[in-house]
Structures are given as C-alpha cells and as structure tokens.
Design a protein around this motif. Structure first.
Motif, PDB file in Angstrom:
ATOM      1  N   LYS A  73     -48.062  52.810  -0.976  1.00  0.00           N
ATOM      2  CA  LYS A  73     -47.182  51.757  -1.481  1.00  0.00           C
ATOM      3  C   LYS A  73     -47.046  50.723  -0.361  1.00  0.00           C
ATOM      4  O   LYS A  73     -46.954  51.082   0.809  1.00  0.00           O
ATOM      5  N   ILE A  74     -47.073  49.456  -0.754  1.00  0.00           N
ATOM      6  CA  ILE A  74     -46.941  48.381   0.230  1.00  0.00           C
ATOM      7  C   ILE A  74     -45.836  47.422  -0.181  1.00  0.00           C
ATOM      8  O   ILE A  74     -45.369  47.451  -1.319  1.00  0.00           O
ATOM      9  N   GLU A  75     -45.436  46.590   0.760  1.00  0.00           N
ATOM     10  CA  GLU A  75     -44.490  45.517   0.486  1.00  0.00           C
ATOM     11  C   GLU A  75     -45.080  44.246   1.079  1.00  0.00           C
ATOM     12  O   GLU A  75     -45.388  44.192   2.268  1.00  0.00           O
ATOM     13  N   VAL A  76     -45.268  43.247   0.214  1.00  0.00           N
ATOM     14  CA  VAL A  76     -45.854  41.976   0.641  1.00  0.00           C
ATOM     15  C   VAL A  76     -45.335  40.901  -0.304  1.00  0.00           C
ATOM     16  O   VAL A  76     -45.051  41.169  -1.472  1.00  0.00           O
ATOM     17  N   ASP A  77     -45.192  39.671   0.199  1.00  0.00           N
ATOM     18  CA  ASP A  77     -44.523  38.612  -0.555  1.00  0.00           C
ATOM     19  C   ASP A  77     -45.398  37.820  -1.518  1.00  0.00           C
ATOM     20  O   ASP A  77     -44.898  37.272  -2.487  1.00  0.00           O
ATOM     21  N   CYS A  78     -46.697  37.712  -1.254  1.00  0.00           N
ATOM     22  CA  CYS A  78     -47.525  36.869  -2.124  1.00  0.00           C
ATOM     23  C   CYS A  78     -48.953  37.399  -2.202  1.00  0.00           C
ATOM     24  O   CYS A  78     -49.367  38.203  -1.378  1.00  0.00           O
ATOM     25  N   ALA A  79     -49.682  36.930  -3.194  1.00  0.00           N
ATOM     26  CA  ALA A  79     -51.059  37.388  -3.405  1.00  0.00           C
ATOM     27  C   ALA A  79     -51.955  37.008  -2.233  1.00  0.00           C
ATOM     28  O   ALA A  79     -52.832  37.786  -1.834  1.00  0.00           O
ATOM     29  N   ASN A  80     -51.757  35.830  -1.671  1.00  0.00           N
ATOM     30  CA  ASN A  80     -52.566  35.413  -0.528  1.00  0.00           C
ATOM     31  C   ASN A  80     -52.341  36.340   0.668  1.00  0.00           C
ATOM     32  O   ASN A  80     -53.283  36.703   1.369  1.00  0.00           O
TER      33      ASN A  80
ATOM     34  N   ALA B  24     -51.460  39.447   0.437  1.00  0.00           N
ATOM     35  CA  ALA B  24     -52.115  40.704   0.083  1.00  0.00           C
ATOM     36  C   ALA B  24     -53.605  40.630   0.404  1.00  0.00           C
ATOM     37  O   ALA B  24     -54.188  41.599   0.899  1.00  0.00           O
ATOM     38  N   ASN B  25     -54.223  39.486   0.153  1.00  0.00           N
ATOM     39  CA  ASN B  25     -55.642  39.306   0.490  1.00  0.00           C
ATOM     40  C   ASN B  25     -55.862  39.404   1.995  1.00  0.00           C
ATOM     41  O   ASN B  25     -56.856  39.972   2.449  1.00  0.00           O
ATOM     42  N   LYS B  26     -54.941  38.832   2.777  1.00  0.00           N
ATOM     43  CA  LYS B  26     -55.041  38.918   4.240  1.00  0.00           C
ATOM     44  C   LYS B  26     -54.918  40.367   4.696  1.00  0.00           C
ATOM     45  O   LYS B  26     -55.630  40.805   5.600  1.00  0.00           O
ATOM     46  N   MET B  27     -54.006  41.113   4.064  1.00  0.00           N
ATOM     47  CA  MET B  27     -53.841  42.533   4.404  1.00  0.00           C
ATOM     48  C   MET B  27     -55.122  43.314   4.103  1.00  0.00           C
ATOM     49  O   MET B  27     -55.544  44.147   4.894  1.00  0.00           O
ATOM     50  N   GLU B  28     -55.715  43.025   2.956  1.00  0.00           N
ATOM     51  CA  GLU B  28     -56.945  43.722   2.562  1.00  0.00           C
ATOM     52  C   GLU B  28     -58.064  43.460   3.569  1.00  0.00           C
ATOM     53  O   GLU B  28     -58.754  44.382   4.000  1.00  0.00           O
ATOM     54  N   ALA B  29     -58.214  42.205   3.970  1.00  0.00           N
ATOM     55  CA  ALA B  29     -59.250  41.853   4.947  1.00  0.00           C
ATOM     56  C   ALA B  29     -59.003  42.551   6.281  1.00  0.00           C
ATOM     57  O   ALA B  29     -59.934  43.086   6.895  1.00  0.00           O
TER      58      ALA B  29
ATOM     59  N   ASP C  78     -61.299  50.334  12.253  1.00  0.00           N
ATOM     60  CA  ASP C  78     -62.180  51.488  12.459  1.00  0.00           C
ATOM     61  C   ASP C  78     -61.646  52.684  11.681  1.00  0.00           C
ATOM     62  O   ASP C  78     -60.439  52.958  11.702  1.00  0.00           O
ATOM     63  N   GLY C  79     -62.536  53.379  10.997  1.00  0.00           N
ATOM     64  CA  GLY C  79     -62.157  54.552  10.219  1.00  0.00           C
ATOM     65  C   GLY C  79     -61.957  54.259   8.746  1.00  0.00           C
ATOM     66  O   GLY C  79     -61.858  55.170   7.940  1.00  0.00           O
ATOM     67  N   VAL C  80     -61.895  52.956   8.397  1.00  0.00           N
ATOM     68  CA  VAL C  80     -61.728  52.566   6.996  1.00  0.00           C
ATOM     69  C   VAL C  80     -63.096  52.203   6.433  1.00  0.00           C
ATOM     70  O   VAL C  80     -63.776  51.334   6.950  1.00  0.00           O
ATOM     71  N   LYS C  81     -63.484  52.902   5.371  1.00  0.00           N
ATOM     72  CA  LYS C  81     -64.742  52.589   4.696  1.00  0.00           C
ATOM     73  C   LYS C  81     -64.528  51.415   3.754  1.00  0.00           C
ATOM     74  O   LYS C  81     -65.296  50.466   3.739  1.00  0.00           O
ATOM     75  N   GLU C  82     -63.441  51.474   2.959  1.00  0.00           N
ATOM     76  CA  GLU C  82     -63.109  50.374   2.051  1.00  0.00           C
ATOM     77  C   GLU C  82     -61.618  50.415   1.737  1.00  0.00           C
ATOM     78  O   GLU C  82     -61.058  51.478   1.500  1.00  0.00           O
ATOM     79  N   ALA C  83     -61.002  49.255   1.751  1.00  0.00           N
ATOM     80  CA  ALA C  83     -59.591  49.136   1.382  1.00  0.00           C
ATOM     81  C   ALA C  83     -59.453  48.043   0.332  1.00  0.00           C
ATOM     82  O   ALA C  83     -60.102  47.008   0.434  1.00  0.00           O
ATOM     83  N   THR C  84     -58.628  48.306  -0.665  1.00  0.00           N
ATOM     84  CA  THR C  84     -58.319  47.293  -1.677  1.00  0.00           C
ATOM     85  C   THR C  84     -56.808  47.224  -1.842  1.00  0.00           C
ATOM     86  O   THR C  84     -56.125  48.253  -1.855  1.00  0.00           O
ATOM     87  N   VAL C  85     -56.315  46.005  -1.953  1.00  0.00           N
ATOM     88  CA  VAL C  85     -54.887  45.778  -2.128  1.00  0.00           C
ATOM     89  C   VAL C  85     -54.666  45.143  -3.498  1.00  0.00           C
ATOM     90  O   VAL C  85     -55.338  44.182  -3.854  1.00  0.00           O
ATOM     91  N   ASN C  86     -53.728  45.705  -4.242  1.00  0.00           N
ATOM     92  CA  ASN C  86     -53.361  45.155  -5.542  1.00  0.00           C
ATOM     93  C   ASN C  86     -51.949  44.604  -5.431  1.00  0.00           C
ATOM     94  O   ASN C  86     -50.981  45.369  -5.313  1.00  0.00           O
ATOM     95  N   PHE C  87     -51.835  43.275  -5.459  1.00  0.00           N
ATOM     96  CA  PHE C  87     -50.531  42.637  -5.315  1.00  0.00           C
ATOM     97  C   PHE C  87     -49.626  42.945  -6.507  1.00  0.00           C
ATOM     98  O   PHE C  87     -48.422  43.133  -6.345  1.00  0.00           O
ATOM     99  N   MET C  88     -50.184  43.029  -7.699  1.00  0.00           N
ATOM    100  CA  MET C  88     -49.375  43.259  -8.900  1.00  0.00           C
ATOM    101  C   MET C  88     -48.699  44.635  -8.881  1.00  0.00           C
ATOM    102  O   MET C  88     -47.559  44.761  -9.307  1.00  0.00           O
TER     103      MET C  88
END
Length: 72
Positions: free
Chosen positions: A6-13, A15-20, A26-36
């Motif tokens: 579970k995350i807390e973030v204010d806007c979709a943009n 969330a995109n920055k968090m995903e990037a 290191d250690g992350v193969k793939e991460a996806t963030v869903n703002f909705m």
C-alpha cells in the motif's frame, strides 16, 4: 517473488516518478505503481530479500517525491 504494498501519494505524476525510482533500485526486477488503487507491485530479482530491498526503494522514491509513503 512478487509482493504488493500500500502506498500514499498525491498525484498520478508523482506515482509515475515513484515507479521509475523503484525500477532503478538494485534487487527490483519490475515495479508498477497504480495511482487509482494506491498500490505498488514489486517483483524482486532472484535471491533478493524484500526486507532489505524495500527500505532502499522507499529512500529512492523519497528522493523524487518527498511526501510519498510505502507501507512496508
């Protein structure tokens, strides 16, 4: 191994920055963030310990969006 956080973030943009930022950790193969749904799905590299990787993911996310939170 895949885990959802579970995350807390204010806007979709932000969330995109968090995903990037998470994907550059290191250690992350793939991460996806869903703002909705305010969730982050993380697939870890083989042999990576989520308990060691996730604090670094949070630190990297806070560098690009200081008011974000990941509930580890």
């Amino acid at each position: 191994m895949k885990k959802t956080y579970k995350i807390e973030v204010d806007c979709a943009n932000c969330a995109n920055k968090m995903e990037a930022a998470a994907n550059k950790t290191d250690g992350v193969k793939e991460a996806t963030v869903n703002f909705m749904t305010l969730k982050m799905k993380v697939e870890f590299e083989e042999g990576a310990d989520p308990k060691e990787v996730m604090p670094q993911v949070l630190a990297n996310c806070k560098k690009v969006e200081d008011e974000c939170e990941i509930f580890i």
